[in-house]
Design an enzyme around this catalytic site. Structure first.
Site, PDB file in Angstrom:
ATOM      1  N   ASP A   1       0.874  -1.170   0.000  1.00 51.29           N
ATOM      2  CA  ASP A   1       0.000   0.000   0.000  1.00 51.29           C
ATOM      3  C   ASP A   1       0.911   1.220   0.000  1.00 51.29           C
ATOM      4  O   ASP A   1       1.639   1.450   0.971  1.00 51.29           O
ATOM      5  CB  ASP A   1      -0.893  -0.018   1.237  1.00 51.29           C
TER       6      ASP A   1
ATOM      7  N   TYR B   1      -7.563  15.001  -8.514  1.00 53.38           N
ATOM      8  CA  TYR B   1      -6.707  14.154  -9.351  1.00 53.38           C
ATOM      9  C   TYR B   1      -5.748  15.000 -10.179  1.00 53.38           C
ATOM     10  O   TYR B   1      -4.555  14.696 -10.286  1.00 53.38           O
ATOM     11  CB  TYR B   1      -7.587  13.305 -10.260  1.00 53.38           C
TER      12      TYR B   1
ATOM     13  N   LYS C   1      -1.683  14.957 -10.016  1.00 56.33           N
ATOM     14  CA  LYS C   1      -0.855  14.641 -11.178  1.00 56.33           C
ATOM     15  C   LYS C   1       0.060  15.813 -11.557  1.00 56.33           C
ATOM     16  O   LYS C   1       1.191  15.595 -12.012  1.00 56.33           O
ATOM     17  CB  LYS C   1      -1.731  14.243 -12.363  1.00 56.33           C
TER      18      LYS C   1
ATOM     19  N   ALA D   1      -6.490   6.006 -21.361  1.00 55.56           N
ATOM     20  CA  ALA D   1      -6.206   4.629 -21.774  1.00 55.56           C
ATOM     21  C   ALA D   1      -7.306   3.757 -21.186  1.00 55.56           C
ATOM     22  O   ALA D   1      -7.429   3.644 -19.971  1.00 55.56           O
ATOM     23  CB  ALA D   1      -4.838   4.184 -21.281  1.00 55.56           C
TER      24      ALA D   1
ATOM     25  N   ASN E   1       3.349   3.715 -10.691  1.00 56.36           N
ATOM     26  CA  ASN E   1       2.100   3.738 -11.433  1.00 56.36           C
ATOM     27  C   ASN E   1       0.882   3.956 -10.554  1.00 56.36           C
ATOM     28  O   ASN E   1      -0.186   4.293 -11.045  1.00 56.36           O
ATOM     29  CB  ASN E   1       1.949   2.412 -12.204  1.00 56.36           C
TER      30      ASN E   1
END
Length: 265
Positions: free
Chosen positions: A80, A173, A177, A206, A107
């Site tokens: 984690d 988010y 990022k 994706a 990732n």
């Protein structure tokens, strides 16, 4: 849109770009970019350690990869990325499992769709902690390993075009990022003296089974149609760029964010 680029090509075969190297990939279970990256790095000749917080899916992924690439070493270690202790254990365990670490692929990330006016502290904190702080924890641990090992290495982070673009309901988010992009640039300057290159990829969209499960089909279709090719990327297309950044084809590239999109902003 229809045209010669609107249909995704078949994955290209490996070319031995990473023969003799070993890689660690976080959030590598399931059907997304992480598992596609593990498969691509294996196809390029690397041994891999896959990691994820979901132990059952992780074990299933490791079993599948080992069967597909019987001549490569595949290990799995649950982790984690919200836990410094677990991240440090991942790096130690990975080095023991495959002998050394040459490549770290960060990732792990978490999204969501909530307008700022309705967003709770808990929603903001969770996305930032997994996506940005998790990347920091893994980068720190990997750099410590590379410094002590003395053989250099490569770190590739998974950012997003939302670090540049605005999208409704994605403030947490996008902020995370954008932070990954800044972390990539700053840590790359510091890592150069250790012989470590750090770059990031920034996919637009994706599509894979898990994303389709947690996001609305209408939204994903709309985002896909906006791309110049009229389609989303395949996870292997993102993974192929990660493999390139991990290889000797990019030995003078560090601190860069490579947009995997038909349009950056």
């Amino acid at each position: 849109m229809t045209g010669p680029l609107s249909v995704a090509p078949a994955p290209v075969p490996g070319h031995g770009l990473l023969t003799g190297r070993s890689a660690v990939i976080t959030a590598a279970a399931g059907t997304g970019i992480g598992s596609a990256t593990a498969r691509r790095l294996l196809a390029e000749g690397a041994d891999v350690v896959v990691s994820d917080w979901h132990e059952r899916r992780l074990a299933e992924t490791a079993t599948e990869l080992a069967a597909e690439f019987p001549d490569r070493r595949v290990a799995s270690i649950p982790c984690d990325v919200q836990s410094t202790e677990q991240v440090n254990a991942l790096i130690r365990g990975a080095a023991e499992a495959v002998g050394r670490i040459d490549i770290m692929v960060n990732n792990a990330g978490l999204g969501g769709e909530t307008p700022v006016v309705d967003m709770t502290d808990e929603q903001w904190d969770r996305v930032l902690d997994i996506t940005l702080n998790g990347t920091f924890r893994c980068t720190r641990a990997a750099l410590g390993y590379f410094r002590d090992a003395g053989h250099g290495g490569v770190i590739v982070n998974n950012a997003s075009v939302l670090g540049w673009r605005a999208q409704y309901g994605q403030a947490h988010y996008a902020a995370a990022k954008a932070g990954v992009m800044a972390l990539t640039r700053c840590s790359a300057i510091e890592a150069a003296e250790l012989g470590v290159r750090i770059n990031a990829v920034a996919p637009s969209i994706a599509r894979h089974a898990f994303l389709d499960k947690v996001s609305s089909t209408e939204l994903l279709d709309r985002l896909s149609e906006r791309e110049a090719f009229g389609r989303a990327a395949e996870p292997w297309e993102v993974a192929a760029t990660i493999a390139m950044l991990a290889s000797d084809y990019t030995t003078y590239l560090t601190g860069e964010v490579v947009s995997i999109s038909s349009q950056r902003a």
